[in-house]
Structures are given as C-alpha cells and as structure tokens.
Scaffold this active site. Sequence first.
Site, mmCIF file in Angstrom:
data_model
loop_
_atom_site.group_PDB
_atom_site.id
_atom_site.type_symbol
_atom_site.label_atom_id
_atom_site.label_comp_id
_atom_site.label_asym_id
_atom_site.label_seq_id
_atom_site.Cartn_x
_atom_site.Cartn_y
_atom_site.Cartn_z
ATOM 1 N N ASN A 194 93.328 -4.256 -0.166
ATOM 2 C CA ASN A 194 92.434 -3.334 -0.411
ATOM 3 C C ASN A 194 92.225 -1.831 0.216
ATOM 4 O O ASN A 194 92.065 -1.044 -0.312
ATOM 5 C CB ASN A 194 91.003 -3.881 0.397
ATOM 6 C CG ASN A 194 89.749 -2.801 0.645
ATOM 7 O OD1 ASN A 194 89.023 -2.595 -0.373
ATOM 8 N ND2 ASN A 194 89.605 -2.227 1.759
ATOM 9 N N GLY A 214 92.520 -2.735 5.145
ATOM 10 C CA GLY A 214 91.463 -1.613 5.190
ATOM 11 C C GLY A 214 90.054 -2.327 5.492
ATOM 12 O O GLY A 214 89.242 -1.917 4.850
ATOM 13 N N GLY A 215 90.041 -3.388 6.051
ATOM 14 C CA GLY A 215 88.748 -4.100 6.092
ATOM 15 C C GLY A 215 87.809 -3.727 7.278
ATOM 16 O O GLY A 215 86.855 -4.151 7.383
ATOM 17 N N SER A 252 91.760 0.765 -9.686
ATOM 18 C CA SER A 252 90.684 2.027 -10.035
ATOM 19 C C SER A 252 90.763 2.273 -11.582
ATOM 20 O O SER A 252 91.752 2.029 -11.982
ATOM 21 C CB SER A 252 90.886 3.235 -9.145
ATOM 22 O OG SER A 252 89.995 4.031 -9.630
ATOM 23 N N TYR A 263 103.421 18.038 -7.945
ATOM 24 C CA TYR A 263 102.594 17.081 -7.127
ATOM 25 C C TYR A 263 101.034 17.461 -7.530
ATOM 26 O O TYR A 263 100.945 18.798 -7.424
ATOM 27 C CB TYR A 263 102.680 16.818 -5.753
ATOM 28 C CG TYR A 263 101.658 16.250 -5.130
ATOM 29 C CD1 TYR A 263 102.063 14.801 -4.906
ATOM 30 C CD2 TYR A 263 100.657 16.705 -4.471
ATOM 31 C CE1 TYR A 263 100.885 14.026 -4.297
ATOM 32 C CE2 TYR A 263 99.695 16.073 -3.751
ATOM 33 C CZ TYR A 263 99.780 14.895 -3.738
ATOM 34 O OH TYR A 263 98.958 13.871 -2.940
#
Length: 349
Positions: free
Chosen positions: A145, A62-63, A197, A217
């Site tokens: 990430n 996720g860079g 998180s 969900y």
Amino acid sequence: MRSTPKRIGVFAAVALVLRPTNAMVFGSSSPARLGKRSTAKQVVDKCGGPGAFAGRTAVVTGGASGIGLETCKALAHAGCRVIICSRDPSGYAARCEQEIKRGGAYAVPDAQLEHKRVELSELGTVRELAQELNALETIDFLVLNAGVMAIPQRELTSAGFEKQIGINHFAHHLLYRLLEPKLCAQPAGCRVVTLASAAHTFGSVDTADLHYSKRAYTPWGAYGQSKLANVLFAKAVADRNAANGVRSVSVHPGVIRTPLWKHVPGASWIGGALISAFIADKSIEQGAATTVYACLSPECGRDDHAGVYLSDCAIAVPNAHARDPALRAALWEATEQQLAAAGFSAAPK
Ligand SMILES: NC(=O)c1ccc[n+]([C@@H]2O[C@H](COP(=O)([O-])OP(=O)(O)OC[C@H]3O[C@@H](n4cnc5c(N)ncnc54)[C@H](OP(=O)(O)O)[C@@H]3O)[C@@H](O)[C@H]2O)c1
C-alpha cells in the site's frame, strides 16, 4: 514557482482524468451492495463480521497513515493480527494504536497489532523486513500500500532508482519476491493486494528508461508510470501463481485527501480545499474499502478474479497498456535485472 492558473490547471486535469474512470466500474454502488460509498468497516461486516478472520495475519506497508491505517483498522476488526510496516514504528506506533483501538467512528480495543520498520527507498531495509516476515507462521494478506505521489523534482532512491517507481514499484516487487517461496508453500495461499490508481493512465512504462535518465521528468508522468507498473505487477503475480493458492489483484481506492497529496502545489491551503471540493470522491473510511474487499471477499479468491484491477469493490478495466502482456513481461524482466544489478536478487521461483 508555479502560477495559480497552472495550479488550478493541475487540479482540473487530475479531476477530469480520475472522475470518468470511476464511471467505468462494473457493478452497483447501491446501498444494498458493496460499492463506491461503502466503508472498510461495512466490507468487514459483509464478509463475515468482526472476528471472522481470527487467526489470520495481515501485513500492510504504509500502514501508519491514510488508507493504509484505515485498512489495518478494518482488518483488525475482522480479527486479523496486523503487522503495520512503516518508516518509523517507534514514532508512529502510539498514534496507530490510539486510532485503531480507541479512535474514529468505531474502535477495535482488542486489536492485535505489531509494528515493523521499512524504508522503501533503501532496499536493505526491505530485505530485513522480508527476513522478519519469513519467520512468521503465515501471511494471509500482503497489502502493498505504501506510496508517494508527484514528487516535484526527479529524486533517486539509494539504489539509483527514480523515487516514485523505486518506492511504489521496485521495493514492493522485491518484498513480494523475497516472500514468494513462503507464500506459495502456504496451504491456504495468500492474497497479495497492490495499491495502484486510476492515475496509471497519466504515464507510460518505458522499460529502457524507467528512471527518467533520458526522458524529461514530470511529477505526474512518473507517478503514472509507477501506478501502471503496480497494475502490471499485480497481474504478473497472478499469472505466476495460477496453479497455487496465491491470489493477486490491484486496487484503485478512489480519490481521497490524505498526506499523499503533500507534494501537490498549494495542497496545504487553497489547494487542499480544491482537492476536497472537486477532486476527492471518498472519505478515508471509503478509500480503504476496496483494499479490504480485495483481502476478505470470497470473489477475490476465485480464479476469475486473478490479476484483476478493482475499483469501488468491483472489477474495473484498466487502460490498454495495463493489459498488455508484452509490456507486463518486459517490466517484470527489467525489474528483476535492475534489482539484481543493485545487489538485490530475489531467489528464483
Ligand atoms: N489518496 C488517494 O487519492 C489515492 C488515489 C489512488 C491511489 N492511492 C494509493 O494509495 C496508497 C496509499 O496512499 P494514501 O492516500 O493512504 O497516502 P498516505 O497517507 O500518504 O500513505 C502513504 C504511506 O506510504 C508510506 N511511505 C511513503 N514513502 C515511503 C517509504 N519510502 N518507505 C516506507 N513507507 C513509505 C507513508 O509513510 P510516511 O507517513 O512515513 O510518509 C504512508 O504511510 C498509495 O499507494 C497511493 O498511491 C491513493
């Protein structure tokens, strides 16, 4: 379609849960020390300065966006060769190079950047990425990430996993496991940094129903489960590697307005302003600071930091579920079994 009061209710709930968690941080946020207001560049400057980590290699999933892109920039500023893993390197590379080499508050014109593809909802691409990464001489920093948040309806990855835990946890678990023999054999070890998180408190890990086949969900419940899984995973990796040089921590980066919020109702208009005004507590530059601290700081290489949860460049305390050894072991086993059943067994350590 949700009503406006319900939308505001979602924001209020997120704000209420996330803000007090930041107060749980041990350590100072005074300007003299790294803390909540520190930027990723300030962390680099505190940890040796530009070029201090020349010769090291960092891999960031996720860079190409948000906190991940700023992490890549700071690690390049520290001298690392940075492998930016994204879904679409040919589409994203030019923007990443522009941002890192020429853009923003500072530039890293001599950044050594490479771009590799991974689509974390397709585990075949994780295996392909791992093959390419295993050919590198060393991986000094592995930053897990990439993530998705609050997908409105239950969706599945190609392996049949619920998408939030499938992308945020299962794919990263597999990537780590396929690299594990290499990382363990490296004389200098490796720092494995997993983005979790404060929202790990929103969910529960149910190893009998990780994919919401039986449970109802909810977008935030599933995100919370995936982030709780990230904290449990990071500690499990630390425990597996107590006798070698691999160090593993998880990170709460803060609350930062990035594309991650795209699924939150109204995030593109009034919701975006609400996120900025009432929920976000950091800029992107500050949001990448704790990840960079986890990679570069001498403290995070010490045994007393093995498996810790970090926030604001300091050790913080995740909730009781995240510290439960039985849940940690059960999640590890369920993840291994389900990956193997999907045809993605990792080599035994
Ligand atoms: N922002 C916050 O407030 C906050 C708070 C706590 C934790 N975090 C965590 O921080 C991490 C980074 O988030 P961010 O805020 O920087 O969000 P972001 O800007 O949306 O970045 C997330 C990255 O993950 C990538 N990604 C998503 N799905 C993927 C997939 N299937 N395969 C490969 N890559 C995929 C995205 O790629 P695309 O650009 O191609 O979609 C993007 O590069 C996440 O793990 C998030 O949970 C963020």
